[in-house]
Design a protein around this motif. Sequence first.
Motif, PDB file in Angstrom:
ATOM      1  N   GLY A 104       0.821  -1.204   0.000  1.00  0.00           N
ATOM      2  CA  GLY A 104       0.000   0.000   0.000  1.00  0.00           C
ATOM      3  C   GLY A 104       0.852   1.251   0.000  1.00  0.00           C
ATOM      4  O   GLY A 104       1.987   1.258  -0.480  1.00  0.00           O
ATOM      5  N   GLU A 105       0.292   2.307   0.555  1.00  0.00           N
ATOM      6  CA  GLU A 105       0.984   3.589   0.584  1.00  0.00           C
ATOM      7  C   GLU A 105       2.241   3.507   1.449  1.00  0.00           C
ATOM      8  O   GLU A 105       2.326   2.718   2.379  1.00  0.00           O
ATOM      9  CB  GLU A 105       0.047   4.667   1.133  1.00  0.00           C
ATOM     10  CG  GLU A 105      -1.207   4.862   0.321  1.00  0.00           C
ATOM     11  CD  GLU A 105      -2.096   5.934   0.909  1.00  0.00           C
ATOM     12  OE1 GLU A 105      -1.706   6.520   1.949  1.00  0.00           O
ATOM     13  OE2 GLU A 105      -3.177   6.202   0.353  1.00  0.00           O
ATOM     14  N   PHE A 204       2.423   0.414  -9.268  1.00  0.00           N
ATOM     15  CA  PHE A 204       3.239   0.596  -8.068  1.00  0.00           C
ATOM     16  C   PHE A 204       4.426   1.484  -8.439  1.00  0.00           C
ATOM     17  O   PHE A 204       4.606   1.860  -9.607  1.00  0.00           O
ATOM     18  CB  PHE A 204       3.714  -0.744  -7.499  1.00  0.00           C
ATOM     19  CG  PHE A 204       4.459  -1.598  -8.483  1.00  0.00           C
ATOM     20  CD1 PHE A 204       5.841  -1.515  -8.588  1.00  0.00           C
ATOM     21  CD2 PHE A 204       3.786  -2.486  -9.309  1.00  0.00           C
ATOM     22  CE1 PHE A 204       6.537  -2.291  -9.504  1.00  0.00           C
ATOM     23  CE2 PHE A 204       4.471  -3.262 -10.231  1.00  0.00           C
ATOM     24  CZ  PHE A 204       5.843  -3.168 -10.325  1.00  0.00           C
ATOM     25  N   TYR A 205       5.222   1.832  -7.451  1.00  0.00           N
ATOM     26  CA  TYR A 205       6.391   2.665  -7.709  1.00  0.00           C
ATOM     27  C   TYR A 205       7.568   2.167  -6.879  1.00  0.00           C
ATOM     28  O   TYR A 205       7.406   1.573  -5.818  1.00  0.00           O
ATOM     29  CB  TYR A 205       6.110   4.148  -7.396  1.00  0.00           C
ATOM     30  CG  TYR A 205       5.768   4.425  -5.950  1.00  0.00           C
ATOM     31  CD1 TYR A 205       6.755   4.510  -4.971  1.00  0.00           C
ATOM     32  CD2 TYR A 205       4.450   4.617  -5.551  1.00  0.00           C
ATOM     33  CE1 TYR A 205       6.445   4.764  -3.652  1.00  0.00           C
ATOM     34  CE2 TYR A 205       4.121   4.867  -4.233  1.00  0.00           C
ATOM     35  CZ  TYR A 205       5.119   4.939  -3.291  1.00  0.00           C
ATOM     36  OH  TYR A 205       4.806   5.176  -1.979  1.00  0.00           O
ATOM     37  N   ASP A 206       8.771   2.436  -7.403  1.00  0.00           N
ATOM     38  CA  ASP A 206      10.020   2.203  -6.676  1.00  0.00           C
ATOM     39  C   ASP A 206      10.570   3.562  -6.265  1.00  0.00           C
ATOM     40  O   ASP A 206      10.657   4.477  -7.086  1.00  0.00           O
ATOM     41  CB  ASP A 206      11.035   1.475  -7.561  1.00  0.00           C
ATOM     42  CG  ASP A 206      10.623   0.036  -7.821  1.00  0.00           C
ATOM     43  OD1 ASP A 206      10.153  -0.617  -6.874  1.00  0.00           O
ATOM     44  OD2 ASP A 206      10.755  -0.425  -8.963  1.00  0.00           O
ATOM     45  N   VAL A 207      10.932   3.688  -4.999  1.00  0.00           N
ATOM     46  CA  VAL A 207      11.431   4.956  -4.477  1.00  0.00           C
ATOM     47  C   VAL A 207      12.880   4.793  -4.038  1.00  0.00           C
ATOM     48  O   VAL A 207      13.228   3.822  -3.362  1.00  0.00           O
ATOM     49  CB  VAL A 207      10.558   5.466  -3.308  1.00  0.00           C
ATOM     50  CG1 VAL A 207      10.405   4.407  -2.224  1.00  0.00           C
ATOM     51  CG2 VAL A 207      11.133   6.734  -2.708  1.00  0.00           C
ATOM     52  N   ASP A 208      13.714   5.720  -4.472  1.00  0.00           N
ATOM     53  CA  ASP A 208      15.102   5.828  -4.003  1.00  0.00           C
ATOM     54  C   ASP A 208      15.179   7.084  -3.141  1.00  0.00           C
ATOM     55  O   ASP A 208      14.986   8.198  -3.635  1.00  0.00           O
ATOM     56  CB  ASP A 208      16.072   5.925  -5.180  1.00  0.00           C
ATOM     57  CG  ASP A 208      16.115   4.642  -5.990  1.00  0.00           C
ATOM     58  OD1 ASP A 208      16.025   3.562  -5.382  1.00  0.00           O
ATOM     59  OD2 ASP A 208      16.228   4.724  -7.226  1.00  0.00           O
ATOM     60  N   PHE A 209      15.453   6.880  -1.859  1.00  0.00           N
ATOM     61  CA  PHE A 209      15.457   7.979  -0.891  1.00  0.00           C
ATOM     62  C   PHE A 209      16.881   8.275  -0.454  1.00  0.00           C
ATOM     63  O   PHE A 209      17.655   7.362  -0.158  1.00  0.00           O
ATOM     64  CB  PHE A 209      14.597   7.603   0.327  1.00  0.00           C
ATOM     65  CG  PHE A 209      14.563   8.643   1.411  1.00  0.00           C
ATOM     66  CD1 PHE A 209      13.569   9.609   1.437  1.00  0.00           C
ATOM     67  CD2 PHE A 209      15.530   8.660   2.413  1.00  0.00           C
ATOM     68  CE1 PHE A 209      13.542  10.567   2.440  1.00  0.00           C
ATOM     69  CE2 PHE A 209      15.507   9.608   3.416  1.00  0.00           C
ATOM     70  CZ  PHE A 209      14.504  10.571   3.423  1.00  0.00           C
ATOM     71  N   SER A 282       2.808   1.889  -3.378  1.00  0.00           N
ATOM     72  CA  SER A 282       1.799   2.096  -4.420  1.00  0.00           C
ATOM     73  C   SER A 282       0.885   3.244  -4.032  1.00  0.00           C
ATOM     74  O   SER A 282       0.733   3.568  -2.850  1.00  0.00           O
ATOM     75  CB  SER A 282       0.973   0.822  -4.641  1.00  0.00           C
ATOM     76  OG  SER A 282       0.194   0.524  -3.491  1.00  0.00           O
ATOM     77  N   GLN A 283       0.328   3.863  -5.039  1.00  0.00           N
ATOM     78  CA  GLN A 283      -0.680   4.916  -4.936  1.00  0.00           C
ATOM     79  C   GLN A 283      -0.140   6.228  -4.385  1.00  0.00           C
ATOM     80  O   GLN A 283      -0.229   7.251  -5.055  1.00  0.00           O
ATOM     81  CB  GLN A 283      -1.879   4.448  -4.105  1.00  0.00           C
ATOM     82  CG  GLN A 283      -2.614   3.275  -4.728  1.00  0.00           C
ATOM     83  CD  GLN A 283      -3.872   2.922  -3.977  1.00  0.00           C
ATOM     84  OE1 GLN A 283      -4.259   3.606  -3.030  1.00  0.00           O
ATOM     85  NE2 GLN A 283      -4.509   1.841  -4.366  1.00  0.00           N
ATOM     86  N   ALA A 284       0.403   6.240  -3.176  1.00  0.00           N
ATOM     87  CA  ALA A 284       0.777   7.526  -2.575  1.00  0.00           C
ATOM     88  C   ALA A 284       2.109   7.401  -1.840  1.00  0.00           C
ATOM     89  O   ALA A 284       2.461   6.331  -1.324  1.00  0.00           O
ATOM     90  CB  ALA A 284      -0.303   8.009  -1.614  1.00  0.00           C
TER      91      ALA A 284
END
Length: 437
Positions: A104-105, A204-209, A282-284
């Motif tokens: 999820g988020e 969905f998304y992949d995030v690099d922080f 995903s989503q947010a």
Amino acid sequence: MVQYVISSYEQFLTRVLGNLPQIFWVTVIVLGLMLVTAALYRAQMLRVSSTVVVRVRQVSPWLFCIPVFLIVWLGLGLTQRMVLQRISQDASAQFSSSEDFLGGESYQVSPRAVYLSEKIYTRSLILPPDLLEKISDTGAGALEPYLTDPSSENILKLVDTFKRSGRNVVFTREAVLKNEEPLPLDSSDLKVNLKVQQNEKRSFYDVDFEGRYVLANPLPDKKTVRFVFPLPQGEGNLKNFLMQVDGVAYQPTDISSGYAWEAELEPGKKVNLLVRYSHRGSQAWRYTLVDRREPLKTFSLKVSSNVTPKFGREALFPSSLEGTLLGGGSYTWSLKDIITNQNISLFFPKVETSLMLSEMFSFTPIALILACLLVWAWSWRFALRLSPLQVALGLLGFAAGLYMAGVFQGYINMWIAALLGSGIAVVLAGVALERRF
């Protein structure tokens, strides 16, 4: 898949054959009315019939195209139902041949920094003689109803003393507690890259922080400083997690409450902290600031995304936006000396594949009509002869290509299947209509 289309055609023909008696009686009534009209208006009907016969001879070869067009139209509707049914079955399947993400988020809470101090709390009780006798019999446990529970991880030292005052005794409890005082970060510089992906089932998304924080001791005395970086919330695994303190990798022994670093800092000394990780959501995606109710000295967040997001209505809006023609862009939040009760929230609208394909196939009848009009306009413009057989074969070839797009969608990417099927439709229709078309 093919069997589904064949059975659908069989059901359609069965319904048509089931209505044959009604069709027969309607035809008899229409023919009877025509015969009665011909008997009453013989001369007029002879003139009209001669004209109709000539027109029918001209149009009759083209009447063959009408059932072909209706069959093609029905086939496109069945193709749409077939594709949507297969998507529904794949979505409810227990196993999958491609990667699937059910998370999820994801939201990241801003880190907090504190310095540790000691405070002494004292509480006194005057004990009457009868309570003293009870303490002599049962011990200090008799005082529990009158004292708060001293069991706390923040208590550094606990001292109990008794002093006589006349017939009474004065009981004094002195507790030394470790307090955490908020310590604003000198600066927070964050870079986030969000790569949104969508397969045939979900988005969905992949995030690099990457977060760079500067922490300093602004007090005149040496202080023990603690920096806590909460782990991101949401389903999914953290990858390539790294925390560095002044360029040296740091790994705490307990991460149940996040990555916590603690050390003594001399007055005015600064520490540079780096946190980096990869995550999937995903989503947010959200970054929470309201948990820190102290001033933000210098805060900078730059988010890069391949899809244009929407921003929460009650969230902080970017200070600057840079979009691209193909969607996505970079969004920057720059804050200085601010106390905020807002968070940063990005939302990526999700378009269901079933809805997208339903809309796509709803345009196929319109594409069929436009193709027929285009062929007619081309033949009229260049005075080309067009036979009914060519039109019928062109309709069948065009529909076959669109049908193949639905078949290919079960095996390859949705957009490639649509382009490939459309190409086949154009080629087959062109072969039927000859090169001049």
